[in-house]
Write an enzyme that holds these catalytic residues in place. Structure first.
Site, PDB file in Angstrom:
ATOM      1  N   LYS A 143      23.077  27.728  32.253  1.00 14.14           N
ATOM      2  CA  LYS A 143      23.100  26.324  31.616  1.00 14.14           C
ATOM      3  C   LYS A 143      22.597  26.467  29.895  1.00 14.14           C
ATOM      4  O   LYS A 143      22.574  24.928  29.748  1.00 14.14           O
ATOM      5  CB  LYS A 143      21.950  25.539  32.608  1.00 14.14           C
ATOM      6  CG  LYS A 143      23.090  25.518  34.202  1.00 14.14           C
ATOM      7  CD  LYS A 143      21.692  25.007  34.785  1.00 14.14           C
ATOM      8  CE  LYS A 143      22.610  24.252  36.085  1.00 14.14           C
ATOM      9  NZ  LYS A 143      21.592  23.459  36.963  1.00 14.14           N
ATOM     10  N   ASP A 196      22.209  16.553  36.088  1.00 17.22           N
ATOM     11  CA  ASP A 196      21.801  16.750  37.651  1.00 17.22           C
ATOM     12  C   ASP A 196      20.546  15.391  37.743  1.00 17.22           C
ATOM     13  O   ASP A 196      20.160  15.177  39.012  1.00 17.22           O
ATOM     14  CB  ASP A 196      20.822  18.064  37.031  1.00 17.22           C
ATOM     15  CG  ASP A 196      20.936  19.162  38.105  1.00 17.22           C
ATOM     16  OD1 ASP A 196      21.983  18.856  38.844  1.00 17.22           O
ATOM     17  OD2 ASP A 196      20.915  19.962  37.039  1.00 17.22           O
TER      18      ASP A 196
END
Ligand code: ATR
Length: 277
Positions: free
Chosen positions: A70, A106
């Site tokens: 990420k 997210d």
């Protein structure tokens, strides 16, 4: 058969076999009747650059990115959304004209899950208390602030990590020690567990939330089990609860829309499929 019309996307990570993303995107592709594919591709950390370049060369529309890529994905991108920059990690990449755009969905997935699960809930209605100070907490604190939370308190086992987050986000974000949580609860409107505590195979989350106001919402990013002990306690107190499965589903929406051109819907059938799969 000409395959160049098939829109291709994927999730990359290492290991990747437990990812639910192919199931989610596969469901939406079938539902919308789109000629597209979405697969899980294992890419080891040392092969990240070559792996991404390959996807771009092969004409993929983009990919989701999961552990451990990420942060690397954010750094590799040619352009980055404000939210990915603030969160310091990317989970969604879009490829266009050989360039990589990095986003992080997210936080918006967390917010949209609450909006679907508790339509009357508003971030702006009061203080949020976030348990944990890792990557998930960072995305959630950012999204709560963006959505109008007037104040966010972070409580974490390692206080120093909570302080780093609060310093990063500024005046609206404060820190409480785990011991101070019970005293802080009286003013809390949104209570969030962002740690893995309470997940199957992890230690229990031991916390007394009985001094939360009766109008408070309690949510957990853990969705295995779906109703965690924290959510059970909240339900026993008559509080509003939203489970964590929807965050996983809602974070997938912007990527699907960017790659396949249709905004997908998180519905009950998808929830059931993901729970069963
Ligand atoms: P993620 O990216 O999923 O948020 P992470 O960055 O590893 O994962 O963060 C995990 C969070 O869970 C941290 O806030 C961690 O607390 P520490 O900062 O003190 O490590 C918290 N956590 C994990 N295991 C814990 C435990 N046994 N007790 C209390 N907190 C725990």
């Amino acid at each position: 058969m000409k395959t160049d019309k098939i829109i291709k996307a994927a999730v990359i990570g290492w290991p990747i076999n437990h990812s639910k993303s192919p199931l989610i995107h596969g469901y939406w592709l079938a539902k919308a009747g789109i000629l597209g594919s979405y697969e899980a591709i294992g890419i080891a950390p040392e092969s990240f650059n070559a792996g991404i370049s390959n996807l771009v060369l092969q004409g993929y529309a983009g990919c989701n990115v999961t552990i451990p890529h990420k942060e690397t994905a954010l750094n590799k991108a040619d352009s980055v959304s404000d939210r990915a920059q603030a969160i310091g990690a990317a989970n969604t990449l879009v490829f266009k004209d050989g360039k990589i755009f990095a986003d992080n969905t997210d936080g918006i997935g967390f917010i949209n899950n609450l909006k679907q699960g508790a339509p009357d809930w508003r971030a702006s209605a009061g203080t949020a208390l976030v348990l944990g100070a890792g990557g998930a907490a960072r995305a959630i604190v950012y999204a709560l602030l963006q959505d109008g939370a007037p104040k966010v308190l972070i409580a974490n086992r390692t206080l120093e990590k909570a302080k780093i987050l609060s310093d990063f986000f500024g005046d609206k974000v404060g820190v409480v020690s785990i011991n101070e949580v019970p005293d802080a609860l009286g003013e809390v409107h949104t209570f969030v567990n962002t740690t893995a505590l309470g997940m199957t195979g992890q230690p229990e989350l031991i916390i007394d939330i009985s001094s939360l106001p009766k109008t408070a919402l309690v949510t957990d990013i853990v969705y295995n089990p779906l109703t965690t002990d924290l959510l059970k306690q909240a339900q026993g107190l008559g509080l509003i609860t939203v489970d964590g499965l929807g965050m996983l589903l809602h974070q997938a929406v912007p990527g699907f829309e960017a790659w396949f051109g249709v905004r997908p819907v998180v519905d009950v059938e998808l929830r059931q499929k993901v729970l069963a799969g």
